[in-house]
Write an enzyme that holds these catalytic residues in place. Structure first.
Site, PDB file in Angstrom:
ATOM      1  N   SER A 186      -8.711  -4.720  -7.262  1.00 23.77           N
ATOM      2  CA  SER A 186      -8.693  -3.267  -7.108  1.00 23.77           C
ATOM      3  C   SER A 186      -8.397  -2.399  -8.326  1.00 23.77           C
ATOM      4  O   SER A 186      -9.584  -2.691  -9.017  1.00 23.77           O
ATOM      5  CB  SER A 186      -7.142  -3.035  -6.288  1.00 23.77           C
ATOM      6  OG  SER A 186      -7.163  -1.868  -5.781  1.00 23.77           O
ATOM      7  N   ASP A 193     -12.456  -1.666   3.831  1.00 22.21           N
ATOM      8  CA  ASP A 193     -12.004  -1.339   2.482  1.00 22.21           C
ATOM      9  C   ASP A 193     -12.709   0.077   2.068  1.00 22.21           C
ATOM     10  O   ASP A 193     -13.842   0.263   1.853  1.00 22.21           O
ATOM     11  CB  ASP A 193     -12.400  -2.199   1.302  1.00 22.21           C
ATOM     12  CG  ASP A 193     -11.625  -2.012  -0.064  1.00 22.21           C
ATOM     13  OD1 ASP A 193     -11.102  -0.826   0.001  1.00 22.21           O
ATOM     14  OD2 ASP A 193     -12.050  -2.640  -1.034  1.00 22.21           O
ATOM     15  N   HIS A 231      -8.695  -4.507   2.546  1.00 13.69           N
ATOM     16  CA  HIS A 231      -8.269  -4.174   0.969  1.00 13.69           C
ATOM     17  C   HIS A 231      -6.940  -4.819   0.578  1.00 13.69           C
ATOM     18  O   HIS A 231      -5.975  -4.568   1.475  1.00 13.69           O
ATOM     19  CB  HIS A 231      -8.492  -2.823   0.646  1.00 13.69           C
ATOM     20  CG  HIS A 231      -8.175  -2.571  -0.858  1.00 13.69           C
ATOM     21  ND1 HIS A 231      -9.226  -2.654  -1.727  1.00 13.69           N
ATOM     22  CD2 HIS A 231      -7.141  -2.414  -1.697  1.00 13.69           C
ATOM     23  CE1 HIS A 231      -8.814  -2.181  -3.063  1.00 13.69           C
ATOM     24  NE2 HIS A 231      -7.427  -2.030  -3.054  1.00 13.69           N
TER      25      HIS A 231
END
Ligand SMILES: *[C@@H]1O[C@H](CO)[C@@H](O)[C@H](O)[C@H]1NC(C)=O
Ligand SMILES: *[C@@H]1O[C@H](CO)[C@@H](O)[C@H](O)[C@H]1NC(C)=O
Ligand SMILES: *[C@@H]1O[C@H](CO)[C@@H](O)[C@H](O)[C@H]1NC(C)=O
Length: 401
Positions: free
Chosen positions: A189, A341, A371
């Protein structure tokens, strides 16, 4: 009925509302995912309420919750774990206990958390890094860079880069018996953005002798210039992560206020002179057909918001904007993307860009992926998906590092 009971009632209603929001049918462990998603959204809602009534900032509330999940550096039968500082930056070092016959591989890891939250101390990251160290008999270095809003860009990058630069010195590598030709930089991320940006910097910095052999980016965030990618549209109210939350954290990361939030939300935030950068991040060209089917490309409106912010065009916030010459020097790359995501297309477009310049890149796309799944790897909130992602990542590392 007192205000507390009223609030509790409201939260229960909200939880139920989130819980009953439909989710795609191919998602594994749907019940658990629904509970987790409803929990996260209820917490985020509470955080926003606390901010609106002036009790505390929402990121402070979320940060308190995350802290409940922090671990101590405990060693186990395979790995010695210690918390240290490298040039003033907190790091957690995982050293395999078994004496190596040849120098070891090493992995440097940057955790996710939208540049504002989190730590390598979270159970999920600790388990992942411990597992990496013990399975690959590798030295793992996890880095806690400074966080927004107390510290805005480029503090996050500077800490990450400084820790890597320190680690890449001969004396340090020798001390931990690391093979200088077998080092990987990884992150998930927001940590994926830092991993990508630091890797670009190291590979193109003539003063750094030892180069990186591999980079692994797990559902990475890689750009800020366009907020209307198909994945932004498809997953705007997505599971675990929503568009509003992403933009809110980005605004804090860039040290700006509501004006930037709304500008990014409407895709009005980029200045006129940034037009040339869109060749590097134009989804109507760079995104594979499969993911753009059914979406109509609309150009971002440039120069409307009059926000002048160099960070918006900086490759250290948006590694996707590096030019081909800068990308050519990159090492073997692993990019894991998840279908559900909001920032999915960042990763997919980086795959396209790297392939074009001949970098060896592997993309594992998880059709039922979500995610942030790596944060859910331990009781009571473990998802099989987290373990699947971990295993794909480790198996790529084992072959390519
Ligand atoms: C240590 O390594 C062995 C062999 O790989 C494994 O079976 C064991 O589960 C590991 N222990 C821990 C605590 O991870
Ligand atoms: C993106 O690419 C399309 C062609 O597919 C082009 O028409 C458009 O102008 C490009 N957008 C920008 C902002 O450069
Ligand atoms: C790529 O970017 C670098 C650094 O900004 C610059 O020096 C170089 O001229 C650029 N190369 C191309 C082909 O645009």
């Amino acid at each position: 009925m007192g205000p507390k009971a009223l609030y509790l009632g409201l939260l229960c209603l909200l939880f139920a509302y989130y819980f009953y929001t439909p989710i795609p049918s191919n998602i594994e462990e749907r019940w658990k995912v629904r509970i987790l998603d409803a929990m996260i959204k209820t917490c985020t809602f509470t955080a926003t309420c606390l901010e609106n009534i002036g009790i505390m900032r929402s990121e402070d509330f979320l940060s308190i919750l995350l802290r409940l999940d922090y671990t101590q550096p405990f060693s186990d039968e395979n790995v010695t774990v210690s918390d240290l500082t490298f040039v003033g930056i907190p790091v957690r070092l995982y050293l395999p206990k078994r004496k190596p016959e040849i120098p070891r591989r090493a992995v440097i890891y940057f955790h996710g958390g939208s540049y504002c939250l989190g730590s390598f101390k979270q159970t999920g990251f600790d388990l992942l890094n411990r597992w990496t160290s013990s399975t690959l008999e590798a030295v793992v270095l996890a880095v806690d860079y400074r966080l927004a809003p107390q510290h805005v860009f480029p503090a996050q990058f500077e800490d990450s880069f400084a820790a890597v630069k320190y680690f890449l010195q001969d004396e340090v590598l020798m001390k931990y018996e690391v093979d200088p030709t077998r080092i990987c930089i990884s992150g998930d991320s927001a940590g994926g953005a830092l991993a990508a940006a630091v890797t670009q910097q190291v590979q193109n910095d003539l003063q750094i002798k030892h180069k990186i052999k591999a980079q692994a980016l797990l559902y990475p965030h890689l750009q800020i210039i366009d907020s209307f990618f198909p994945s932004h549209q498809e997953n705007e109210h997505g599971i675990f992560l929503t568009k509003d939350l992403v933009i809110k954290f980005l605004t804090l990361y860039l040290g700006k206020d509501e004006a930037l939030f709304w500008a990014i939300k409407k895709n009005h935030h980029m200045p006129l002179e940034s037009r040339y950068l869109f060749q590097f991040a134009n989804w109507s060209i760079l995104l594979p057909e499969k993911y753009r089917k059914g979406f109509v490309y609309t150009e971002p409106i440039l120069g409307k918001s009059r926000i002048s912010l160099p960070a918006l065009t900086d490759i250290r916030t948006s590694p996707l904007l590096a030019n081909d010459t800068q990308l050519k020097n990159l090492p073997a790359t692993y990019i894991l993307t998840c279908q559900y995501d909001i920032i999915r297309d960042d990763g997919l477009m980086y795959v396209s860009r790297l392939q074009k310049v001949g970098v060896h890149v592997t993309n594992d796309h998880i059709e039922d992926g979500l995610h942030g799944a790596l944060s859910f790897m331990a009781f009571p909130i473990s998802l099989k998906l987290g373990l699947r992602i971990r295993d794909l990542y480790i198996s790529w590392l084992d072959k390519n590092l």
